[in-house]
Structure formats: C-alpha cells, structure tokens
Design a protein around this motif. Sequence first.
Motif, mmCIF file in Angstrom:
data_model
loop_
_atom_site.group_PDB
_atom_site.id
_atom_site.type_symbol
_atom_site.label_atom_id
_atom_site.label_comp_id
_atom_site.label_asym_id
_atom_site.label_seq_id
_atom_site.Cartn_x
_atom_site.Cartn_y
_atom_site.Cartn_z
ATOM 1 N N SER A 184 0.837 -1.200 0.000
ATOM 2 C CA SER A 184 0.000 0.000 0.000
ATOM 3 C C SER A 184 0.873 1.252 0.000
ATOM 4 N N LEU A 185 0.233 2.348 -0.310
ATOM 5 C CA LEU A 185 0.942 3.623 -0.267
ATOM 6 C C LEU A 185 1.431 3.894 1.160
ATOM 7 N N ARG A 186 0.667 3.409 2.124
ATOM 8 C CA ARG A 186 1.053 3.575 3.525
ATOM 9 C C ARG A 186 2.361 2.829 3.808
ATOM 10 N N ASP A 187 2.456 1.592 3.295
ATOM 11 C CA ASP A 187 3.704 0.829 3.451
ATOM 12 C C ASP A 187 4.871 1.613 2.862
ATOM 13 N N LEU A 188 4.629 2.160 1.671
ATOM 14 C CA LEU A 188 5.675 2.871 0.953
ATOM 15 C C LEU A 188 6.083 4.138 1.698
ATOM 16 N N ASP A 189 5.102 4.804 2.264
ATOM 17 C CA ASP A 189 5.414 5.991 3.062
ATOM 18 C C ASP A 189 6.254 5.612 4.275
ATOM 19 N N GLN A 190 5.904 4.510 4.895
ATOM 20 C CA GLN A 190 6.673 4.009 6.031
ATOM 21 C C GLN A 190 8.110 3.737 5.616
ATOM 22 N N LEU A 191 8.249 3.093 4.469
ATOM 23 C CA LEU A 191 9.575 2.767 3.946
ATOM 24 C C LEU A 191 10.396 4.041 3.789
ATOM 25 N N TYR A 192 9.782 5.047 3.175
ATOM 26 C CA TYR A 192 10.513 6.294 2.947
ATOM 27 C C TYR A 192 10.780 7.044 4.251
ATOM 28 N N ARG A 193 9.923 6.854 5.228
ATOM 29 C CA ARG A 193 10.219 7.452 6.536
ATOM 30 C C ARG A 193 11.451 6.804 7.151
ATOM 31 N N GLY A 194 11.551 5.480 6.964
ATOM 32 C CA GLY A 194 12.743 4.775 7.463
ATOM 33 C C GLY A 194 13.998 5.251 6.747
ATOM 34 N N LEU A 195 13.867 5.453 5.438
ATOM 35 C CA LEU A 195 15.000 5.971 4.667
ATOM 36 C C LEU A 195 15.354 7.381 5.145
ATOM 37 N N ALA A 196 14.318 8.187 5.366
ATOM 38 C CA ALA A 196 14.544 9.571 5.780
ATOM 39 C C ALA A 196 15.264 9.622 7.129
ATOM 40 N N LYS A 197 14.879 8.703 7.993
ATOM 41 C CA LYS A 197 15.523 8.615 9.312
ATOM 42 C C LYS A 197 17.024 8.354 9.140
ATOM 43 N N GLY A 198 17.343 7.387 8.281
ATOM 44 C CA GLY A 198 18.749 7.071 8.021
ATOM 45 C C GLY A 198 19.475 8.236 7.360
ATOM 46 N N MET A 199 18.783 8.910 6.456
ATOM 47 C CA MET A 199 19.379 10.056 5.762
ATOM 48 C C MET A 199 19.793 11.139 6.739
ATOM 49 N N GLN A 200 18.869 11.406 7.667
ATOM 50 C CA GLN A 200 19.103 12.435 8.661
ATOM 51 C C GLN A 200 20.269 12.059 9.572
ATOM 52 N N GLU A 201 20.221 10.806 10.002
ATOM 53 C CA GLU A 201 21.229 10.342 10.951
ATOM 54 C C GLU A 201 22.622 10.375 10.344
ATOM 55 N N PHE A 202 22.705 10.098 9.043
ATOM 56 C CA PHE A 202 24.032 9.955 8.436
ATOM 57 C C PHE A 202 24.344 11.059 7.421
ATOM 58 N N GLY A 203 23.444 12.049 7.299
ATOM 59 C CA GLY A 203 23.731 13.174 6.424
ATOM 60 C C GLY A 203 23.828 12.819 4.963
ATOM 61 N N LEU A 204 22.780 12.206 4.424
ATOM 62 C CA LEU A 204 22.791 11.752 3.032
ATOM 63 C C LEU A 204 21.789 12.529 2.192
ATOM 64 N N ALA A 205 21.976 12.470 0.880
ATOM 65 C CA ALA A 205 20.988 13.019 -0.045
ATOM 66 C C ALA A 205 20.464 11.905 -0.959
ATOM 67 N N LEU A 206 19.137 11.793 -1.040
ATOM 68 C CA LEU A 206 18.519 10.877 -2.008
ATOM 69 C C LEU A 206 18.460 11.611 -3.342
ATOM 70 N N VAL A 207 19.089 11.046 -4.367
ATOM 71 C CA VAL A 207 19.178 11.780 -5.632
ATOM 72 C C VAL A 207 18.464 11.085 -6.794
ATOM 73 N N GLY A 208 17.920 9.910 -6.575
ATOM 74 C CA GLY A 208 17.223 9.281 -7.696
ATOM 75 C C GLY A 208 16.751 7.902 -7.351
ATOM 76 N N GLY A 209 16.137 7.254 -8.325
ATOM 77 C CA GLY A 209 15.639 5.916 -8.101
ATOM 78 C C GLY A 209 14.720 5.471 -9.189
ATOM 79 N N ASN A 210 14.002 4.437 -8.887
ATOM 80 C CA ASN A 210 13.214 3.770 -9.890
ATOM 81 C C ASN A 210 12.227 2.862 -9.175
ATOM 82 N N THR A 211 10.994 2.795 -9.675
ATOM 83 C CA THR A 211 10.066 1.821 -9.112
ATOM 84 C C THR A 211 9.549 0.946 -10.230
#
Lengths: 352, 352
Positions: free
Chosen positions: B106-133
């Motif tokens: 679901s979109l909710r699952d996907l939002d959760q996934l991206y929240r987890g990614l965002a958490k890691g991004m913040q913690e480690f100072g990263l930039a998400l620059v692209g991707g593919n689904t």
Amino acid sequence: MDLGVLGEFGFIERLQRRFSSPPDLDLKSAVSLGIGDDAAAVIPSPNKYSLLTTDSLVEGIHFTRAFSSFHQVGFKALAVNLSDIAAMGGVARFFLVSLGLPKDLSLRDLDQLYRGLAKGMQEFGLALVGGNTSATTGPFFITITLLGEVDKDVMLRRDGAKPGDALFVTGTLGDAAAGLEILKKGLALGGRSSLIRRQLRPKARLREGRLLAEAHIPSAMMDVSDGLTADLTHILKQSGLGAELDLPQIPLSAALKCYVKKYAPEKDPLDYALYGGEDYELLFSVPEKNIQKLEALIQSGEIQACRIGTMCPQKKGLIAKEADGRTRKIHPRGHDHFKSERSCGKNKVASG
Amino acid sequence: MDLGVLGEFGFIERLQRRFSSPPDLDLKSAVSLGIGDDAAAVIPSPNKYSLLTTDSLVEGIHFTRAFSSFHQVGFKALAVNLSDIAAMGGVARFFLVSLGLPKDLSLRDLDQLYRGLAKGMQEFGLALVGGNTSATTGPFFITITLLGEVDKDVMLRRDGAKPGDALFVTGTLGDAAAGLEILKKGLALGGRSSLIRRQLRPKARLREGRLLAEAHIPSAMMDVSDGLTADLTHILKQSGLGAELDLPQIPLSAALKCYVKKYAPEKDPLDYALYGGEDYELLFSVPEKNIQKLEALIQSGEIQACRIGTMCPQKKGLIAKEADGRTRKIHPRGHDHFKSERSCGKNKVASG
C-alpha cells in the motif's frame, strides 16, 4: 555447475576474472578498486558532474523468458540505463549490478546474462565495478546503477525548454512497441524483424546525446522510454510549457508501417509512436537560433533526427496537429508492458 | 490513496517534496540535479575517490513483514549499504533507491519505507538523488546504491593485512543473529530486547570507520555482514594470510550471553559471533606499530574495539585458540537468514 555449489566466492571470482580489465586504458586507470571489496573506488574526472541513474528489469513485468534470452536481458538492462546518461549529454563510465536470483535460474542463465552485459560494456566502453546477488522466492530481477559524467556547461536537463523552441526526436518511434506486439501475438517473423530487435536489443543513443550536448544545440532533452506523449509531458511539466505535435512529421519506420498494414490494419501506426514505450530515442527542444546547426548535422549524416513539433505556452497544453491542419487535445498515456495494472516506474507508467 | 492512482508523476513529486532538500548545506550544494530528471548530477569532491556500493533486501529472504515494519526495512536497507562505505573509511553522500512493488503493497507501506530511509538520511547526512520503481509479481525488494567518498591516502581495502598484524573488531558480535532467532521463536521479549534491535535496526559504523582510517591505524578493514568467520576469510584470501582467533577475546554482549543461558542453553554463545551475520561491525587488522594509537582511542572512549586475534602466514589457515591455549582449525560458515538453500550474495553466503 550449480550456483549454490559455486557460492559467493566462486561467483565473485568468476566475475573478477571476466570483468577485472576494462577495455579502455583511461577507464582502467579510473578504477582504483573494482569488484571484490566492500565498495568500489573510482576516480571522478575533475570539473565534471557525476551522473547517477538506476533502473530495474523484472521478469514477468519487463521481459519473459519465452521472448528474451538472458543475454538479451543483460544487454537491455544496461541499455535502459545508458539511455538515461545519453539524455543528459553524458558519457557512461562505471556500473553496478544487483541481482535477485530465483532457484530455477541456472549458472548457464547467469553466464548468458553476464555475456549480454559484457557485450554492452564493450560496445559502450564501461567498467563493471561492483554488485550484489540475493536469493529471491519471486521472479528474477536485475537492477543496474550507472555512473557517468558530463562537462558542467554541457549537461542537458528537462527543464530548459522555452516557448517557440522546436521539438525534435532521433530515429523512429513506435518500433519497440510493435516488436513486443509481434512477440505477444507469436507471429512467425522470428529474429528477422527489425521491430523485435528494437524491443529486445534497444540501442542507447549515447553518441547522439553527447554530440547534441557538446554542440550546445538542445535547450532540454530526455529519452523516450515510456512513449512520446508520456515522456513529452515530463519536459512540458518541468519546463512549464505546452507543445504542439505535428503528427505527420512523427518519424515511423517502414517496418512499422508495413507491419501495421499487414497484421494490425485496425490500428493507426502513429499510436505506437505516441503511446508505445521503450524506443530509447532522444527527445529534445531546440531554440530557433540553433536549428541551422542541427540541420547541418542531420544533412551531414552525423545524426538522424526529425522536427516533430513546437513548444508553446503552458496554457495550450499538449496539442496534436493533423495533416489537414486541424488540431486536437491529446492525452498523454504510456505503454503497459507485460500486464500489470499497477505500474509506476520509469518504464511502467499506468497513469501519466 | 492507491499507488496506481498516485502514478509515477505523483509518486516522484511526493519524493521530491520530501527529499529535495538535503539537511546539510555542503551536501545540498553538491547536488546539482536531484530526483526527477533522467539522471542525477552530483559534484564529486576534488582529489577523492568516489566509493560505490549496492545491496538489496528481498522480502522473504532478508526480512518478513511479520517481524519488520517497512520503516525498519527502509532504515536497514540504507544501513547495510552504509556499512560498506564505513568499511572503506569513507563518508556516505548520495544514494538511489530501486523498488520492486508487489500489488499488495500500500501507499502507507511505501510511506513508512521512505520514513525509514529519511531517518537514516538524517542520521548519516545523506541526499537521495534518484531511483526507480517497478511492479513485480513476486516479493517486495529494495536495492540501494550508495555513493560515498574518501581521501585517496585514507581508503582502506581488504588486501592490506600483513602477518603479525593484530585483528580487531568493533562493538559486539552475534547479537543480530540472536535477535533473528528470538523473532523466529516468537519469544515475548518484544521491542525491549537489544538483540532484536540489532537485527532490525543495525547501526553502520561510519564514524568509527572514518576515525580509524583517518588516523591511519588499520592495514585492512571490512564490515562483518555474513558472520565473523565468513568475513574474515575475505580478508585472509585477499591479503594472502591465515589468522589465529583468540576465542575468549571475541566480544559478546551481556544480552547475548543472558539470552543463550536462558533460552538456548544447548548452544555456545560464541557460535552466534562466529557464524551469525548482520552485526555490521568493523573487522580490521592493525600493524604492531599502530596498536598504541588505537589503544589510546579505545581508552579515551572514542571507539569500542577488542583485539580478537593475530594474522599469520597463509599456510596456517584459520585457527581458533581456546581459553586453555589449545588450538583447532576452524571452518568458515555464514549465516542462513530466512531459509534459502541457495544464497550467494553479500548477505547470503551458503558456502564460504
């Protein structure tokens, strides 16, 4: 030999043996550390942007074993990524391969896949620098991430088009979609059809992309992976524009017209170009002042490209002009590959 | 909202909104072009190596929805890649995300996934620059490719160890494997267990990797993702060495010892460390002359690390020394995650 027997070490060593030496010496010296460590280390060229793109092919969505050999899958997985670098005007350099391996995949399949990758590497002068394999309980998948580079003043984006710019496309459109249809219909055209070839073995327009960008001809550029209308919509949205497509000017191959006439007479060949995907041609806008320079390249045979329309203010939307001069609104729509009601990736646009 | 309704445009715009601004200003200025064009364009730092690594998590192989939230899956997918950059002594900067989306996501699952990614991004100072689904008819998968960088004279490889070098490891080993066992057994330790936390939310040792590398302490380094013996074998093979492991010195957490005593008394806690995976600690060799420098860092609390053995000539192989001084040959073996007879990836070593 079975993959399980070969194991991780064996598999990585096999890759190292095959891919440790990039063909090109410059490229070789740019790989400080290739396959087999925790990460690869490469030397970026000074004063250039590093370009990054990633794309996956998933069995049952983007290909089936009935239609494609693993050699073709490997080659195509690379091509769809190369096409993104081409669309920036860049040069492709390094790539990584991530695989999801179902149990029924044999070492022979995997060797075929890597042969297809090797073919693309050779053709486009790339170095494989790393990757990852994982088991999967589902279909096979391959994700490639490609690293390229481009001079800072040369890079082309999607958002640079201006009203009045001419719209051009390289090559011909609609062939890959017709090729897929032929495969699905099981028509006995075999490997002889150039349409099937465009579906299974797409050619990324790296040379053309670089040529255009280095000559500073386009104002915006992208590759046509989802179909002309779907992809054009990206440029329109990102440049804040509308466009008028000159339908009779859209380049269709003789093979496509011939196929439709004979096997799908109820259809309009144009629809394959407007809505079919996977042609991997370059779509680009050209300011009036650069058209002469482009036409010189076209006339000298350096590049094959057609003018197919004109950019206009956003409020006009996307308009199609028929041969008789009449215009109509056009609704962007992408292709649907091997059935999938939900598709939301770069290659899989259900709802534009 | 359903993913199909949201579509590619909607999905990408959603990501752009959320991830267009990297938290760090330096990083922000290094992203010339982020999500939404054909490729991302980033500015590599001068005179550094670009580091590249990729790793996938596949549902049913590396995680199950019963045990992991999609938030955890997103965070962990980033962590396993970060750990590879840590092992080079590098800094992580940019990443791309490739997703295989089954229909039941679901979109909710996907939002959760991206929240987890965002958490890691913040913690480690990263930039998400692209991707593919992409759609998939099989299980969910996520492939992350991470781009980092490291000073040329700082980078650590696997092949630099020498006979006589001491072998160290950060943190404690075996916890993640025990955490997985607790989850599989369904023991009611809940989220309280630090062992479960190490399995579901691993911490990449980026700070430690950089600290060690910049102080020029290790001669070789890698991360422990497949279990101590399996991973040590990589260093041994690539450095052309053997090693003697000092079993009583292998760092085990109090939580692990307590768990084994109470819930798996038939087992030896050491086996979790030797053969269990996913601890994402750093394993590194240290020349005699650098040991004092390292010990100073340990004593000042800058880093937590233990000496667990000594590198020796290749012909000795991999040897374990017991508490009573007796030695025995040891056979490297990795962990098997969620059953899979065939496993040949970085995280999935069946046959070492």
